[in-house]
Design a protein around this motif. Structure first.
Motif, PDB file in Angstrom:
ATOM      1  N   VAL A  93     -17.907  10.398   7.753  1.00 17.58           N
ATOM      2  CA  VAL A  93     -18.730  11.201   8.662  1.00 17.58           C
ATOM      3  C   VAL A  93     -17.836  11.992   9.623  1.00 17.58           C
ATOM      4  CG1 VAL A  93     -20.575  11.123  10.385  1.00 17.58           C
ATOM      5  CG2 VAL A  93     -20.522   9.433   8.528  1.00 17.58           C
ATOM      6  N   GLU A  94     -16.874  11.254  10.197  1.00 19.42           N
ATOM      7  CA  GLU A  94     -15.970  11.880  11.149  1.00 19.42           C
ATOM      8  C   GLU A  94     -15.096  12.942  10.465  1.00 19.42           C
ATOM      9  OE1 GLU A  94     -14.032   9.039  13.756  1.00 19.42           O
ATOM     10  OE2 GLU A  94     -12.204  10.232  13.635  1.00 19.42           O
ATOM     11  N   GLN A 110      -6.339  10.980  11.909  1.00 14.84           N
ATOM     12  CA  GLN A 110      -7.071   9.819  12.387  1.00 14.84           C
ATOM     13  C   GLN A 110      -8.334   9.557  11.557  1.00 14.84           C
ATOM     14  OE1 GLN A 110      -8.481  10.058  16.508  1.00 14.84           O
ATOM     15  NE2 GLN A 110      -7.247   8.242  16.879  1.00 14.84           N
ATOM     16  N   GLU A 147      -3.340   6.821   3.036  1.00 13.93           N
ATOM     17  CA  GLU A 147      -2.325   6.277   3.950  1.00 13.93           C
ATOM     18  C   GLU A 147      -1.519   7.450   4.508  1.00 13.93           C
ATOM     19  OE1 GLU A 147      -1.752   3.139   5.159  1.00 13.93           O
ATOM     20  OE2 GLU A 147      -0.453   4.431   6.346  1.00 13.93           O
ATOM     21  N   ASP A 196      -2.437   4.539  -2.430  1.00 13.39           N
ATOM     22  CA  ASP A 196      -3.422   4.881  -1.403  1.00 13.39           C
ATOM     23  C   ASP A 196      -3.062   6.216  -0.759  1.00 13.39           C
ATOM     24  OD1 ASP A 196      -5.265   5.016   0.573  1.00 13.39           O
ATOM     25  OD2 ASP A 196      -4.676   3.171   1.611  1.00 13.39           O
ATOM     26  N   ARG A 246      -0.866   7.805   8.027  1.00 15.09           N
ATOM     27  CA  ARG A 246      -0.443   7.592   9.408  1.00 15.09           C
ATOM     28  C   ARG A 246       0.980   8.079   9.637  1.00 15.09           C
ATOM     29  NH1 ARG A 246      -1.933   1.698  11.420  1.00 15.09           N
ATOM     30  NH2 ARG A 246      -1.615   1.306   9.226  1.00 15.09           N
ATOM     31  N   ASN A 283       0.855  -1.175   0.000  1.00 17.17           N
ATOM     32  CA  ASN A 283       0.000   0.000   0.000  1.00 17.17           C
ATOM     33  C   ASN A 283       0.892   1.227   0.000  1.00 17.17           C
ATOM     34  OD1 ASN A 283      -2.711   0.053   0.104  1.00 17.17           O
ATOM     35  ND2 ASN A 283      -2.767   0.874   2.165  1.00 17.17           N
ATOM     36  N   CYS A 315      -7.718   5.428  -3.642  1.00 23.47           N
ATOM     37  CA  CYS A 315      -7.058   4.166  -3.363  1.00 23.47           C
ATOM     38  C   CYS A 315      -7.264   3.261  -4.565  1.00 23.47           C
ATOM     39  CB  CYS A 315      -7.689   3.571  -2.107  1.00 23.47           C
ATOM     40  SG  CYS A 315      -6.954   2.059  -1.556  1.00 23.47           S
ATOM     41  N   PRO A 351      -9.721   9.487   1.564  1.00 21.56           N
ATOM     42  CA  PRO A 351      -9.975   8.080   1.901  1.00 21.56           C
ATOM     43  C   PRO A 351     -10.381   7.238   0.688  1.00 21.56           C
ATOM     44  CG  PRO A 351     -11.102   9.541   3.437  1.00 21.56           C
ATOM     45  CD  PRO A 351     -10.581  10.394   2.326  1.00 21.56           C
ATOM     46  N   HIS A 352     -10.824   7.910  -0.381  1.00 18.70           N
ATOM     47  CA  HIS A 352     -11.310   7.159  -1.548  1.00 18.70           C
ATOM     48  C   HIS A 352     -10.261   7.071  -2.653  1.00 18.70           C
ATOM     49  CE1 HIS A 352     -15.206   7.350   0.385  1.00 18.70           C
ATOM     50  NE2 HIS A 352     -14.952   8.631   0.612  1.00 18.70           N
ATOM     51  N   ASP A 376      -7.305   8.273   8.198  1.00 15.04           N
ATOM     52  CA  ASP A 376      -6.755   6.932   8.351  1.00 15.04           C
ATOM     53  C   ASP A 376      -7.854   5.898   8.542  1.00 15.04           C
ATOM     54  OD1 ASP A 376      -4.585   5.073   8.756  1.00 15.04           O
ATOM     55  OD2 ASP A 376      -5.314   4.980  10.814  1.00 15.04           O
ATOM     56  N   ARG A 377      -8.952   6.296   9.202  1.00 20.56           N
ATOM     57  CA  ARG A 377     -10.065   5.368   9.400  1.00 20.56           C
ATOM     58  C   ARG A 377     -10.968   5.282   8.176  1.00 20.56           C
ATOM     59  NH1 ARG A 377     -11.404   8.023  15.206  1.00 20.56           N
ATOM     60  NH2 ARG A 377     -10.329   6.547  16.547  1.00 20.56           N
ATOM     61  N   LYS A 378     -10.711   6.102   7.200  1.00 22.15           N
ATOM     62  CA  LYS A 378     -11.585   6.221   6.025  1.00 22.15           C
ATOM     63  C   LYS A 378     -13.018   6.508   6.466  1.00 22.15           C
ATOM     64  CE  LYS A 378      -8.915   3.192   2.928  1.00 22.15           C
ATOM     65  NZ  LYS A 378      -8.155   4.256   2.242  1.00 22.15           N
ATOM     66  N   ASN A 379     -13.158   7.247   7.543  1.00 22.72           N
ATOM     67  CA  ASN A 379     -14.475   7.533   8.104  1.00 22.72           C
ATOM     68  C   ASN A 379     -14.959   8.902   7.595  1.00 22.72           C
ATOM     69  OD1 ASN A 379     -16.592   8.407   9.806  1.00 22.72           O
ATOM     70  ND2 ASN A 379     -15.922   6.979  11.399  1.00 22.72           N
TER      71      ASN A 379
END
Lengths: 426, 218
Positions: free
Chosen positions: A199-200, A191, A272, A269, A274, A165, A225, A222-223, A194-197
């Protein structure tokens, strides 16, 4: 002695283990394969102390890593620590000693590191890291080489079904440079991405007052990738020149990996991100089928060497050897090839040494077992053959016929046996 | 290709989540087996469901025993486990709140000493109080948290509420919302990258279904 005192004395602290027999042999085989791979790519081994000053080792370390270090005092009251990784000590050596040597420096290491964390997926509180550092080259070629070596290392261990990745933290860093975010806020953002969240991430962006093009580009992270199409989309969303340059660099790295013939093992990605505070360019992780955790992580960390007096760019990776051992067992042979009975006949000793010089594993009996006992021992240990002598130049060789489960004994002269030994394959 | 394994929370959310997957064509193959079997293939053979205790779902997914899972944000934040959370499923909405007897509302908690808080979520509760600069003693309990203030075990509690009825029935009031909770789709990092196309497609179809339902509700 009280019972619990005895119990403690014969036990290990939580999170440690002993390795022996097959496991120890397999781990050694993996380490050998890794070292051989690193050497073939032109890297030289660096051997580092197990503990040094806490201040040195904590340089550039994340809060978690600093928390997880084992610390103690020397008699002068200095705080020492067991190394929690190999990159920082390597940076120290280059900064103090190797800075004026020919660049780039290609270094590899294999060594144990220590972290006070809960054991997980093969990784215990003491575990072995093997990896490389390529120091003094800030180029896409250096980035691509390090990723290619990681892939070569995974292959050399016999790994199948793995994927790397590959991200580029400089892309996000460049866009955030236009904003005035504090470090703590960065962590929340990192964060959520990294969570691909989604909403957050949306909420964090709103909290931070980020909107417009920058927010749109970050929301997409997050998308982003997949394959090279990801790069086109990222370039389109880039909000400034450095961000676009970061993507073009990643494109060059990807093209170079294509030339190496390994691009199909690489997923791009941009989510990524982190350890964004530590890495300054590409960052990557490797995942293997049937293991839920990454086995390898690396990236570019151009800021670290500055702490040790040499402002040199650097890129590297580390593999967790025990974790790799969960998904690839080399099945190293550990049984003896030949068991020789103990006697005063110099011919027996000479034959044992002859076999050893041919690379065979030979055990000479030191417990004065008689013939049936030695045959039983050899069978229990999985030995291929047992050798007895019956006089000056008369030897009896007993071989296990694996298929039938029975044994065949033959009487030979020393010369005949030496001839036969040469035929044995390891 | 081998079927992807999805860990689902047994109980309250199970049916709603299975309905979501059924709506995108991944109905459970053998409905009658639902109550007795723990591993259930879907009708297409592309997925198999494993039913786990809700708080265990993230563990299955982190270790890769399940590729995907469905878990509440409360469970995910109580123990950080490094999972991807690519989709909010818009079911299982509730809130994690700080609650207590009405008279606690007036209390300046920063000045309080010996404040005791009962919770099923000790980590989340501790983190909340630490951030607020309040020193509190967290008392971990497994259930019937409302009971704790009534019998003098704790001054306050941190717990999930959906409507707040249970709290009111026990003479308690909500003091603060700590976390808005809903069910999330979670994915193991290795699985996500090793089965990128398949998983992205599954997320895309689920997201479309979630959006369709939201439109429908309006």
């Amino acid at each position: 002695m009280p019972e619990d005192e005895y119990a403690l004395r014969s036990q290990l602290p939580h999170g440690l283990t002993d390795l022996f027999a097959q496991e120890a042999a397999d781990k050694t085989a993996l380490e050998d394969a890794l070292q051989e791979t690193f050497r073939r790519w032109g890297y030289q081994r660096i051997i580092l102390p197990t503990f040094e000053y806490d201040d040195t080792l904590a340089t550039g370390a994340s809060a978690e890593l600093r928390r997880d270090m084992y610390r103690f005092f020397d008699r002068e009251g200095h705080v020492l620590a067991l190394r929690p990784d190999m990159t920082v000590p390597t940076a120290r050596v280059v900064g103090n000693k190797l800075y004026d040597q020919t660049l780039p420096q290609r270094l590899f290491y294999v060594g144990n590191v220590f972290r006070h964390e809960e054991p997980q997926a093969g990784r215990r509180r003491e575990f072995t890291q093997a990896g490389i550092e390529l120091i003094g080259a800030g180029t896409a070629e250096a980035d691509a080489e390090v990723v290619a070596v990681a892939i070569a290392a995974l292959r050399a261990m016999g790994m199948r079904g793995f994927q790397v990745n590959l991200g580029q933290v400089a892309y996000l860093q460049a866009m955030l440079n236009d904003t005035r975010l504090q470090n703590g806020q960065l962590h929340q953002l990192e964060q959520a991405i990294d969570r691909k969240n989604d909403v957050e991430l949306q909420r964090v962006l709103a909290d931070l007052g980020l909107c417009g093009d920058v927010a749109a580009a970050i929301r997409a992270l997050p998308h982003l990738c997949g394959d090279a199409a990801v790069l086109d989309e990222a370039a389109r969303l880039a909000t400034n020149v450095p961000a676009r340059a970061a993507i073009e660099l990643l494109r060059t790295v990807y093209d170079l990996l294509r030339l190496e013939g390994v691009a199909d093992l690489v997923t791009l990605d941009l989510g990524e991100v982190r350890r964004m505070a530590y890495y300054t360019g590409i960052s990557f992780l490797a995942y293997v089928e049937t293991l839920g955790f990454s086995v390898c992580s690396g990236g570019r960390y151009d800021g670290l060497l500055r702490n040790f007096g040499a402002d040199l760019p650097a890129v590297g990776f580390a593999l967790g050897v025990e974790r790799c051992l969960l998904v690839t067992q080399p099945g190293s042979a550990i049984a003896p090839d030949l068991v020789v009975h103990g006697c005063q006949n110099p011919g027996c000793k000479a034959l044992a040494n002859r076999a050893r010089s041919l690379g065979l594993r030979v055990r000479v009996d030191v417990l004065q077992r008689d013939e049936p006992a030695l045959l039983a021992y050899a069978r229990a240990e999985g030995a291929r053959a047992v050798l007895f002598c019956r006089g000056a130049d008369t030897y009896v060789l007993t071989r296990d016929e694996r298929a039938g489960g029975d044994r065949r004994s033959r009487t030979l002269t020393r010369a005949a046996f030496e001839e036969e030994l040469a035929q044995w394959k390891r | 290709m081998e079927a992807l394994t999805i860990a689902l929370p047994k109980g309250r959310l199970q049916e709603q989540v299975l309905a979501l997957f059924a709506a995108i064509g991944h109905d459970v193959a053998e409905k009658a087996a639902l109550s007795r079997k723990l591993i259930l293939p879907d009708v297409t053979g592309a997925l198999r469901y494993v039913l786990a205790k809700p708080s265990d779902v993230p563990v299955y997914v982190e270790y890769g025993a399940a590729d995907l899972g469905v878990a509440g944000l409360d469970v995910l934040r109580e123990h950080e486990r490094g999972l991807y959370e690519p989709l909010a499923l818009d079911v299982g909405h509730c809130r994690l709140v700080l609650a207590g007897p009405a008279d606690q509302r007036e209390r300046n908690m920063r000045l309080a000493t010996g404040l005791r808080v009962a919770s099923k979520y000790p980590h989340l509760a501790q983190r909340y109080f630490t951030r607020q600069g309040i020193s509190a003693e967290i008392i971990p309990l497994d259930g019937s948290i409302e009971l704790a203030p009534a019998v003098g075990l704790a001054d306050l509690l941190v717990d999930l509420v959906e409507t707040g009825r249970t709290l009111r029935e026990n003479g308690l009031v909500e003091l603060e919302t700590i976390l808005d909770v809903q069910a999330m789709l979670v994915v193991n990092r290795a699985s996500y990258n090793l089965h990128l196309g398949t998983i992205q497609e599954l997320i895309r179809r689920l997201a479309a279904e979630v959006a369709r339902r939201a439109d429908h509700a309006e």
